[in-house]
Write a protein that holds these residues in place. Structure first.
Motif, PDB file in Angstrom:
ATOM      1  N   TYR A  28       0.834  -1.183   0.000  1.00 29.22           N
ATOM      2  CA  TYR A  28       0.000   0.000   0.000  1.00 29.22           C
ATOM      3  C   TYR A  28       0.875   1.241   0.000  1.00 29.22           C
ATOM      4  N   THR A  29       0.380   2.303  -0.572  1.00 28.08           N
ATOM      5  CA  THR A  29       1.170   3.531  -0.592  1.00 28.08           C
ATOM      6  C   THR A  29       1.451   4.023   0.834  1.00 28.08           C
ATOM      7  N   ASN A  30       2.640   4.528   1.035  1.00 26.90           N
ATOM      8  CA  ASN A  30       3.074   5.072   2.326  1.00 26.90           C
ATOM      9  C   ASN A  30       3.312   4.002   3.400  1.00 26.90           C
ATOM     10  N   ALA A  31       3.404   2.733   2.984  1.00 29.39           N
ATOM     11  CA  ALA A  31       3.607   1.653   3.954  1.00 29.39           C
ATOM     12  C   ALA A  31       5.039   1.645   4.479  1.00 29.39           C
ATOM     13  N   GLY A  32       5.935   2.287   3.721  1.00 30.85           N
ATOM     14  CA  GLY A  32       7.337   2.307   4.124  1.00 30.85           C
ATOM     15  C   GLY A  32       8.210   1.440   3.232  1.00 30.85           C
ATOM     16  N   LYS A  33       7.755   1.180   2.021  1.00 34.89           N
ATOM     17  CA  LYS A  33       8.518   0.343   1.090  1.00 34.89           C
ATOM     18  C   LYS A  33       9.884   0.942   0.788  1.00 34.89           C
ATOM     19  N   SER A  34       9.886   2.224   0.457  1.00 35.53           N
ATOM     20  CA  SER A  34      11.166   2.841   0.087  1.00 35.53           C
ATOM     21  C   SER A  34      12.105   2.894   1.279  1.00 35.53           C
ATOM     22  N   THR A  35      11.563   3.155   2.452  1.00 31.30           N
ATOM     23  CA  THR A  35      12.403   3.209   3.650  1.00 31.30           C
ATOM     24  C   THR A  35      13.010   1.837   3.922  1.00 31.30           C
ATOM     25  N   LEU A  36      12.192   0.814   3.791  1.00 27.03           N
ATOM     26  CA  LEU A  36      12.685  -0.538   4.008  1.00 27.03           C
ATOM     27  C   LEU A  36      13.695  -0.930   2.925  1.00 27.03           C
ATOM     28  N   SER A  77      12.032   8.594   0.297  1.00 27.26           N
ATOM     29  CA  SER A  77      10.913   8.167   1.139  1.00 27.26           C
ATOM     30  C   SER A  77      10.345   9.408   1.790  1.00 27.26           C
ATOM     31  N   ARG A  78       9.063   9.597   1.626  1.00 29.64           N
ATOM     32  CA  ARG A  78       8.431  10.803   2.146  1.00 29.64           C
ATOM     33  C   ARG A  78       7.092  10.442   2.732  1.00 29.64           C
ATOM     34  N   ASN A  79       6.641  11.264   3.648  1.00 26.97           N
ATOM     35  CA  ASN A  79       5.328  11.001   4.210  1.00 26.97           C
ATOM     36  C   ASN A  79       4.252  11.577   3.284  1.00 26.97           C
ATOM     37  N   LYS A  80       4.269  11.123   2.065  1.00 27.69           N
ATOM     38  CA  LYS A  80       3.288  11.546   1.081  1.00 27.69           C
ATOM     39  C   LYS A  80       2.882  10.308   0.319  1.00 27.69           C
ATOM     40  N   LEU A  81       1.651  10.310  -0.172  1.00 32.09           N
ATOM     41  CA  LEU A  81       1.213   9.142  -0.920  1.00 32.09           C
ATOM     42  C   LEU A  81       1.857   9.155  -2.309  1.00 32.09           C
ATOM     43  N   PHE A  82       2.189   7.991  -2.772  1.00 36.75           N
ATOM     44  CA  PHE A  82       2.784   7.796  -4.098  1.00 36.75           C
ATOM     45  C   PHE A  82       4.075   8.575  -4.303  1.00 36.75           C
ATOM     46  N   ALA A  83       4.965   8.473  -3.332  1.00 41.10           N
ATOM     47  CA  ALA A  83       6.270   9.120  -3.467  1.00 41.10           C
ATOM     48  C   ALA A  83       7.098   8.407  -4.533  1.00 41.10           C
ATOM     49  N   THR A  84       6.939   7.101  -4.612  1.00 41.10           N
ATOM     50  CA  THR A  84       7.714   6.326  -5.587  1.00 41.10           C
ATOM     51  C   THR A  84       6.855   5.975  -6.790  1.00 41.10           C
ATOM     52  N   LEU A  85       7.331   6.289  -7.977  1.00 38.29           N
ATOM     53  CA  LEU A  85       6.584   5.861  -9.159  1.00 38.29           C
ATOM     54  C   LEU A  85       7.425   4.975 -10.054  1.00 38.29           C
ATOM     55  N   ASN A  88       5.555  -3.468   8.985  1.00 41.44           N
ATOM     56  CA  ASN A  88       6.494  -2.363   9.190  1.00 41.44           C
ATOM     57  C   ASN A  88       5.935  -1.367  10.207  1.00 41.44           C
ATOM     58  N   LYS A  89       6.779  -0.437  10.583  1.00 42.99           N
ATOM     59  CA  LYS A  89       6.455   0.617  11.560  1.00 42.99           C
ATOM     60  C   LYS A  89       6.127   0.025  12.931  1.00 42.99           C
ATOM     61  N   ALA A  90       6.845  -1.043  13.262  1.00 44.67           N
ATOM     62  CA  ALA A  90       6.639  -1.687  14.562  1.00 44.67           C
ATOM     63  C   ALA A  90       6.926  -0.712  15.698  1.00 44.67           C
ATOM     64  N   ASP A  91       7.790   0.287  15.434  1.00 45.60           N
ATOM     65  CA  ASP A  91       8.132   1.260  16.484  1.00 45.60           C
ATOM     66  C   ASP A  91       6.939   2.106  16.901  1.00 45.60           C
ATOM     67  N   VAL A  92       5.985   2.299  15.999  1.00 48.24           N
ATOM     68  CA  VAL A  92       4.845   3.145  16.358  1.00 48.24           C
ATOM     69  C   VAL A  92       3.517   2.370  16.423  1.00 48.24           C
ATOM     70  N   ALA A  93       3.553   1.101  16.078  1.00 49.48           N
ATOM     71  CA  ALA A  93       2.309   0.320  16.100  1.00 49.48           C
ATOM     72  C   ALA A  93       1.943  -0.051  17.535  1.00 49.48           C
ATOM     73  N   SER A 115      10.995  -2.362  12.046  1.00 50.01           N
ATOM     74  CA  SER A 115      10.891  -0.925  11.886  1.00 50.01           C
ATOM     75  C   SER A 115      11.964  -0.530  10.892  1.00 50.01           C
ATOM     76  N   ALA A 116      11.516  -0.185   9.701  1.00 47.96           N
ATOM     77  CA  ALA A 116      12.472   0.196   8.663  1.00 47.96           C
ATOM     78  C   ALA A 116      13.217   1.443   9.102  1.00 47.96           C
ATOM     79  N   ARG A 117      12.562   2.252   9.903  1.00 44.91           N
ATOM     80  CA  ARG A 117      13.162   3.509  10.316  1.00 44.91           C
ATOM     81  C   ARG A 117      14.276   3.274  11.331  1.00 44.91           C
ATOM     82  N   SER A 118      14.006   2.472  12.341  1.00 42.18           N
ATOM     83  CA  SER A 118      15.034   2.286  13.377  1.00 42.18           C
ATOM     84  C   SER A 118      15.945   1.092  13.061  1.00 42.18           C
TER      85      SER A 118
HETATM   86  N1  LIG Z   1       7.619   5.418  12.432  1.00 42.76           N
HETATM   87  C1  LIG Z   1       8.005   4.835  11.314  1.00 42.76           C
HETATM   88  N2  LIG Z   1       7.844   5.484  10.155  1.00 42.76           N
HETATM   89  C2  LIG Z   1       8.235   4.886   9.029  1.00 42.76           C
HETATM   90  C3  LIG Z   1       8.802   3.592   9.026  1.00 42.76           C
HETATM   91  N3  LIG Z   1       9.065   3.259   7.752  1.00 42.76           N
HETATM   92  C4  LIG Z   1       8.694   4.304   6.987  1.00 42.76           C
HETATM   93  N4  LIG Z   1       8.191   5.291   7.745  1.00 42.76           N
HETATM   94  C5  LIG Z   1       7.690   6.581   7.302  1.00 42.76           C
HETATM   95  O1  LIG Z   1       6.542   6.373   6.493  1.00 42.76           O
HETATM   96  C6  LIG Z   1       6.490   7.352   5.446  1.00 42.76           C
HETATM   97  C7  LIG Z   1       6.370   6.657   4.105  1.00 42.76           C
HETATM   98  O2  LIG Z   1       7.547   5.963   3.843  1.00 42.76           O
HETATM   99  P1  LIG Z   1       7.979   5.564   2.370  1.00 42.76           P
HETATM  100  O3  LIG Z   1       9.162   4.672   2.530  1.00 42.76           O
HETATM  101  O4  LIG Z   1       8.084   6.745   1.485  1.00 42.76           O
HETATM  102  O5  LIG Z   1       6.709   4.722   1.946  1.00 42.76           O
HETATM  103  P2  LIG Z   1       6.416   4.027   0.550  1.00 42.76           P
HETATM  104  O6  LIG Z   1       5.689   2.765   0.850  1.00 42.76           O
HETATM  105  O7  LIG Z   1       7.651   3.938  -0.262  1.00 42.76           O
HETATM  106  O8  LIG Z   1       5.403   5.069  -0.064  1.00 42.76           O
HETATM  107  P3  LIG Z   1       5.035   5.354  -1.609  1.00 42.76           P
HETATM  108  O9  LIG Z   1       6.267   5.300  -2.425  1.00 42.76           O
HETATM  109  O10 LIG Z   1       4.432   6.698  -1.518  1.00 42.76           O
HETATM  110  O11 LIG Z   1       4.033   4.298  -1.995  1.00 42.76           O
HETATM  111  C8  LIG Z   1       7.755   8.176   5.591  1.00 42.76           C
HETATM  112  O12 LIG Z   1       7.437   9.342   6.304  1.00 42.76           O
HETATM  113  C9  LIG Z   1       8.683   7.288   6.403  1.00 42.76           C
HETATM  114  O13 LIG Z   1       9.609   8.012   7.144  1.00 42.76           O
HETATM  115  C10 LIG Z   1       8.958   2.938  10.299  1.00 42.76           C
HETATM  116  O14 LIG Z   1       9.422   1.815  10.420  1.00 42.76           O
HETATM  117  N5  LIG Z   1       8.539   3.599  11.386  1.00 42.76           N
END
Ligand SMILES: Nc1nc2c(ncn2[C@@H]2O[C@H](COP(=O)(O)OP(=O)(O)OP(=O)(O)O)[C@@H](O)[C@H]2O)c(=O)[nH]1
Ligand SMILES: [Mg+2]
Length: 592
Positions: free
Chosen positions: A411-419, A430-438, A526-531, A549-552
């Motif tokens: 799903y968009t914004n799930a954290g794919k790019s961050t992971l 990776s951005r907190n916006k929908l459809f950052a990656t195309l 993903n986002k186990a740190d905030v779930a 947590s892709a972030r941490s």
């Molecule tokens: N708290 C937290 N935030 C995260 C984590 N992974 C990603 N994020 C945040 O979630 C937002 C979306 O992350 P992206 O990696 O851009 O998500 P994406 O799935 O690539 O999104 P699209 O390319 O838009 O489909 C960003 O603000 C990230 O910093 C995580 O593990 N924990």
């Protein structure tokens, strides 16, 4: 301000022109003329020669001419008067029978420059229709004059639009007055004051707000349940923000059945127009795909720019498309969406001249010409073919190298790019916006658990999905997404901290199914740190998935071990125990 506007030809009736007086086609009498005598129509036509001093709302003379004629023909007569005091339209019937020239200028911040005066044969004040017309068309004023049986004017009722700063009211109605009083009123001064107040409101907001378009969102709940409808509406708000807009107001309409013409019904639409006016919004965004006819109808009833969810998504894609491939795909999707919607549409769109829904990829404006669009579609389709051919060649060479490929989907914004960045040591956006990656990106990574000594793998980051992904986009991105068939594993990234995880997981599964993608799928939370810990535990159980947590970076080692096991498992024993390994999606999740 408009002062030489012609009434729309389509709504005109019998001409009552007088060639000797140099009358033009604006001298048509509109409305219900059937059964009137030639002489009566002629006298009605003569109203076009009347003048009102610019500072007066109406003169006693003109009022009297109107009431005399009305009593004579037994029907109401209306005139539209411009700022220079000229009669620009004459019509017979109710206020609603008066055709209004096409709107000009910004809908919300200025008045139309026309006032409507009309006769009520019964001693009644302004009707609901009068006031709605006043407000929807931003008339300078609407005046109703009571006609006495002897043909002389009785009391007059005057209403004007309330300034947007008055949060409560849409219009202000003066106490009834005699026509002589109305004539003495300094109407010019009142108009100036009102317009100044309107402009002040707009200026104040301009200072406090960025250039973002302000939108009123409209959700519709018709049987799917309130929670579901609310979560869709929240997602729509996220989409509008991602497109660069600001949400001024959100409204959820509950209806058992959608209205075929306007989706939510005229009464509700009027309420939203009022909301938009007071919230200084010029955009209505619907959480449904609107048919071309619905969009047109709603646009003409509200005089606001009207968009549906698909257009917002297409607009985000257009803004985020980098590189020729993505740009071609997005433009193609936009044009396919637009083509059936061109006829008669877009007056409000072109009037507002830009913003969400009018942008093409690379800051260009969307085409609005049907033939040019067709030509352009042909060109773009050829380009897409070439692209997919080139892609399949690169793919072949990659497959030959036999490095395992893990594609991140979800799903968009799930954290794919961050992971992806965390796994492949990459720096994808990776951005907190929908459809950052195309554009899918592929990078190398290392899986320590793969084979005896660990091995190289390729990770692919992909475009995010959303429920009810517009068909135009699925088609345009098909070439890109089909590439996922060459992956050895689809790693389905799930935002465990978002609301409605199962619905999102299902939406993604459905799209993967629709694309006919065959590689095995695995869920990672993903986002186990905030779930929420309890929710997360439930999801882990349900999808038998690793949480990270892709972030941490927490959980990444477990994930890599599980990935290595998954890559090795199915190859050796396709139905063996490894296949149902640590994070195989539970059968229940797939069959829902
Ligand atoms: N708290 C937290 N935030 C995260 C984590 N992974 C990603 N994020 C945040 O979630 C937002 C979306 O992350 P992206 O990696 O851009 O998500 P994406 O799935 O690539 O999104 P699209 O390319 O838009 O489909 C960003 O603000 C990230 O910093 C995580 O593990 N924990
Ligand atoms: Mg991304």
């Amino acid at each position: 301000m408009p002062c030489t506007l012609l009434p729309p030809a389509a709504s005109s009736a019998t001409p009552a022109t007088d060639p000797t007086k140099g009358a033009t086609k604006i001298d048509k009498v509109h409305g219900r003329l059937s059964g009137l005598k030639v002489g009566q129509v002629k006298r009605l036509g003569n109203l076009y020669r009347r003048r009102v001093p610019p500072a007066a709302a109406l003169t006693h003379d003109l009022a009297r001419a109107l009431t005399e004629l009305s009593v004579d023909i037994g029907r109401g007569v209306s005139v539209l008067i411009d700022r220079r005091g000229r009669v620009v339209t004459v019509a017979v019937g109710d206020a609603a029978d008066t055709p209004l020239p096409p709107p000009s200028g910004e809908a919300t911040s200025r008045l139309y420059g026309l006032r409507l005066a009309h006769v009520h044969l019964k001693p009644t004040g302004l009707s609901g229709d009068d006031l709605t017309m006043l407000f929807l068309h931003r008339l300078d004023a609407v005046v109703a004059i009571e006609a006495r049986p002897d043909g002389l004017p009785g009391r007059a009722h005057l209403a004007q639009v309330a300034p947007p700063t008055s949060q409560e009211e849409d219009w202000i109605v003066d106490a009834p007055m005699e026509v002589r009083e109305l004539e003495r009123l300094d109407f010019g001064e009142r108009l100036r004051a009102l317009e100044e107040e309107m402009a002040r409101g707009v200026r104040a907001r301009d200072v406090s707000r960025s250039s973002a378009e302000r939108a009123v969102l409209v959700g519709l709940e018709s049987g799917e349940g309130l929670l579901e409808a609310e979560s869709r509406l929240e997602e729509l708000a996220e989409l509008v923000r991602s497109a660069g807009g600001t949400v001024a107001w959100s409204s959820l309409q509950q209806r058992s059945r959608a209205d075929t013409k306007t989706l939510i019904g005229r009464g509700k639409l009027n309420e939203l127009v009022s909301k938009a006016y007071h919230e200084d919004a010029d955009l209505l965004v619907f959480d449904r795909e609107l048919s071309p006819a619905q969009a047109r109808e709603i646009e003409s009833l509200t005089r606001l720019k009207v968009l549906d969810r698909t257009q917002v998504i297409l607009d985000i894609f257009a803004q985020n498309a980098r590189g020729r491939e993505a740009q071609v795909q997005v433009e193609l999707a936009q044009l396919h969406y637009q083509l059936p919607r061109l006829a008669g549409r877009g007056r409000a769109m072109s009037r507002l001249g830009g913003g969400i829904g009018t942008r093409g990829p690379g800051e260009t404006k969307l085409e609005v010409d049907r033939r040019r669009i067709r030509d352009r579609i042909a060109v773009l389709e050829r380009a897409v073919d070439e692209i997919s051919q080139r892609r399949s060649e690169t793919r072949k060479s990659r497959t030959a190298a036999s490095t395992p490929v893990i594609a991140l989907v979800g799903y968009t914004n799930a954290g794919k790019s961050t992971l992806f960045n965390a796994l492949a040591k990459s720096d994808a956006v990776s951005r907190n916006k929908l459809f950052a990656t195309l554009r899918p990106t592929t990078r190398e990574g290392w899986l320590p658990g793969l084979g005896e000594y660990g091995a190289r793998v390729l990770y692919t980051d992909t475009v995010g999905f959303i429920r009810d992904l517009p068909e135009e986009l699925v088609n345009a991105f098909r070439a890109t997404l089909e590439e996922l068939n060459d992956a050895d594993l689809l790693l389905h990234v799930v935002d465990a901290a978002s609301a409605g995880v199962p619905e999102r997981v299902d939406a993604v599964q459905r799209i993967l199914d629709a694309l006919g993608l065959e590689p095995p799928r695995r869920v990672v939370l993903n986002k186990a740190d905030v779930a929420d810990a309890e929710v997360l535990a439930g999801l882990q159980e349900r999808y038998r998935a690793v949480a990270v947590s892709a972030r941490s970076g927490s959980g990444l080692d477990d994930l890599k071990a599980a990935l290595a096991a998954a890559l090795q498992g199915p190859r050796r024993t396709p139905s063996g125990p490894e296949h149902a390994g640590a994070f195989d999606p539970a059968p229940a999740a797939r069959s829902e």
